[in-house]
Design an enzyme around this catalytic site. Structure first.
Site, short mmCIF file in Angstrom:
data_model
loop_
_atom_site.label_atom_id
_atom_site.label_comp_id
_atom_site.label_asym_id
_atom_site.label_seq_id
_atom_site.Cartn_x
_atom_site.Cartn_y
_atom_site.Cartn_z
N ARG A 156 32.84 64.79 120.77
CA ARG A 156 31.69 65.44 119.84
C ARG A 156 30.35 65.29 120.56
NH1 ARG A 156 32.37 61.31 115.10
NH2 ARG A 156 34.45 61.32 115.93
N LYS B 287 40.00 51.92 124.47
CA LYS B 287 41.34 52.08 123.52
C LYS B 287 42.30 51.24 123.90
CE LYS B 287 41.12 57.35 123.12
NZ LYS B 287 40.85 57.19 121.51
#
Ligand code: BES
Ligand code: MN
Ligand code: ZN
Length: 502
Positions: free
Chosen positions: A357, A283
């Protein structure tokens, strides 16, 4: 520690520092307490209205001195907004603002009465009003100062909020409501504490230990799986996320059996990434520190189990938290890698930053072991959620209309509102992989939806709803009963769903 007490009596005769009075917009004369106070103070409320423009609007607040007419020192008037629009949320907000003002003033004991907060035409039950008042106050007064060791700037504290009811019958009902509100708000604050801890002090191991301790004190069974057991289960997707981190992963299982033996449980799966750096798909540096809150779904799950047990809900409830960090390193998964999930499905990694996920897919598949009545997952899953819905709605997607309707209704009650997005097959195209059964990112477009479609593959045919709290979990500015920081949103929502299902 804040005490919430309830007694029968007359509030104007009570020895307390201040009396909090909710006022409906343009309807002061309709509040019996406000009218009496106005008379006692020789028209003081009328003066506040004409001089300061106080009309009872939602954000308005005014302090009046009692001038020794009564034992209490002050009246704190707080706006409830238009009477025809007033509901439980206005009560929570007004209470939140009023107790914060009392705390700023350095007051210790404040008194309230539900009749001053209920608009009679609104049909709000006194129990519900008591609960909303207790929640609003207890949530508003939350502070996290554990790491302010030398400079504790704000040490003012309210010791007691006393509910004083004229009638015995309403005192009994208020007592029940206040107790519920206290338990629920305490559990939200418990979750907020978990989230507020920095990632170095809230590792998967520490999260598991904290969950265990909470469970032990609340008749909840807690099982913590570590690497060998997780490998044995074949949770390759979840293990993939963990493999770049030096912190060992922990799969936390909480089981509360308040229902009948053999009754199908509700399983809640909470994303518990204790820090999300993005992994090899790193990130940007700016704001990365906030990613300590990527375990908020897990924290809410722990909060729900805690409150459910304290409220003795007659249900069987399971909480599952696949806890791990997501870190870049020489052992981390790479974009292009293929993982084998517990369900047998293979997953091509497009972005190591779509880690939630992956961890959730194995936890959701594990959930089907319970043959659950419902599966609900709650996760800070996608940045796309903020683009789609901004900061006021939880993204909701699921395969079961009845469950979605129940969640929508619960969200409206507690003001943790959800907004549904489509789970149409058309979107599944975006996560088809040329090399594996599925891929873990469908690109920018419809990011909330493709993430949910991914999850839907792992719940078999069980009734399931996914809640994306990525854009509602963090508050940048103080709100009425939500101080800046983690909201622990979803805790009250899921609890309301469960309470309504009893
Ligand atoms: N934890 C993040 C989602 C997130 C982002 C929550 C910002 C709160 C604020 C999640 O793991 C993530 O990184 N998602 C990616 C998915 C993408 C790579 C498909 C995202 O949203 O960018
Ligand atoms: Mn991520
Ligand atoms: Zn994440």
């Amino acid at each position: 520690m804040l005490k919430l007490t309830v007694k029968e009596g007359s509030i104007l005769r009570e020895r307390i520092d201040a009396i909090l009075i909710g006022i409906h917009e343009d309807a002061i004369e309709k509040s019996p307490l406000a009218a009496e106070v106005n008379r006692l103070l020789g028209g003081a409320i009328d003066k506040v209205i004409s001089r300061k423009g106080f009309t009872g609007k939602v954000e308005q607040i005014e302090v009046l001195e009692t001038r020794e007419n009564i034992p209490a020192g002050y009246f704190i008037l707080c706006g409830l907004g238009k009477a025809d629009k007033a509901g439980l949320e206005q009560i929570r907000q007004a209470m939140g603002r009023a107790v914060l003002r009392a705390r700023d003033m350095g007051l210790k004991r404040v008194g309230v009465t539900t009749t001053a907060f209920i608009n009679k035409t609104e049909n709000i039950a006194v129990e519900d009003a008591g609960r909303a008042m207790a929640e609003g106050a207890n949530l508003a007064l939350y502070r996290f100062s554990k790491y302010k060791v030398k400079e504790n700037s704000n040490s003012k504290n309210i010791d007691e909020i006393r509910f004083i009811e004229e009638e015995r019958k309403s005192a009994a009902a208020v007592k029940i409501g206040v107790e519920k509100g206290r338990i629920i708000a305490d559990s939200v604050n418990f979750a907020r504490d978990l989230i507020n801890h920095p990632a170095n002090d809230m590792t998967p191991t520490i999260l598991a230990e904290t969950a265990k301790k909470m469970a032990g004190a609340n008749r909840i069974k807690c099982t913590v799986l570590s690497r060998p057991q997780i490998e044995k289960l074949g949770m390759g997707a979840y293990l993939g996320v963990a493999q770049g981190s030096a912190e060992p992963l922990r799969f936390i299982i909480l089981e509360y059996n308040g229902g009948k033996k053999g009754e199908k449980p509700v399983v809640i799966v909470g994303k518990a990434i204790t820090f999300d750096s993005g992994g090899i798909s790193l990130k940007p540096a700016e704001g990365m520190g906030k990613m300590k809150y990527d375990m908020s779904g897990g924290a809410a799950t722990i909060g729900v189990l805690r409150a459910a047990s304290m409220l003795r809900l007659p249900l069987n409830i399971v909480g599952l938290l696949p806890a791990t960090e997501n870190m870049p390193s020489g052992t981390a998964i790479r974009p292009g890698d293929v993982l084998r999930s517990m369900s047998g499905r293979t997953i091509e990694i497009i972005s190591t930053d779509a880690e939630g996920r992956l961890a959730l897919s194995d936890a959701l598949f594990y959930a089907t072991r319970y043959k659950p009545r419902w599966i609900i997952d709650i996760a800070t899953l996608t940045g796309a959620c903020a683009v789609a819905l901004g900061n006021h709605a939880i993204g909701m997607l699921g395969n079961d209309k009845e469950l979605k309707d129940r969640i929508t209704a619960a969200g409206d009650k507690v003001w943790e509102r959800v907004w549904e997005m489509p789970l149409w097959d058309d979107y599944a195209e975006q996560i088809k992989s040329p090399v594996a059964d599925i891929k873990n990112s469908g690109g920018r477009e419809g990011g909330v939806i493709t993430a949910a479609i991914f999850l839907s593959k792992f719940v078999e045919d069980y009734p399931w709803v996914h809640l994306d709290i990525a854009s509602t979990e963090w508050n940048d500015k103080d709100k009425a009963y939500m101080p800046a920081g983690p909201t622990a949103i979803g805790t009250r929502l899921i609890l309301q769903l469960l309470m309504d299902a009893c």
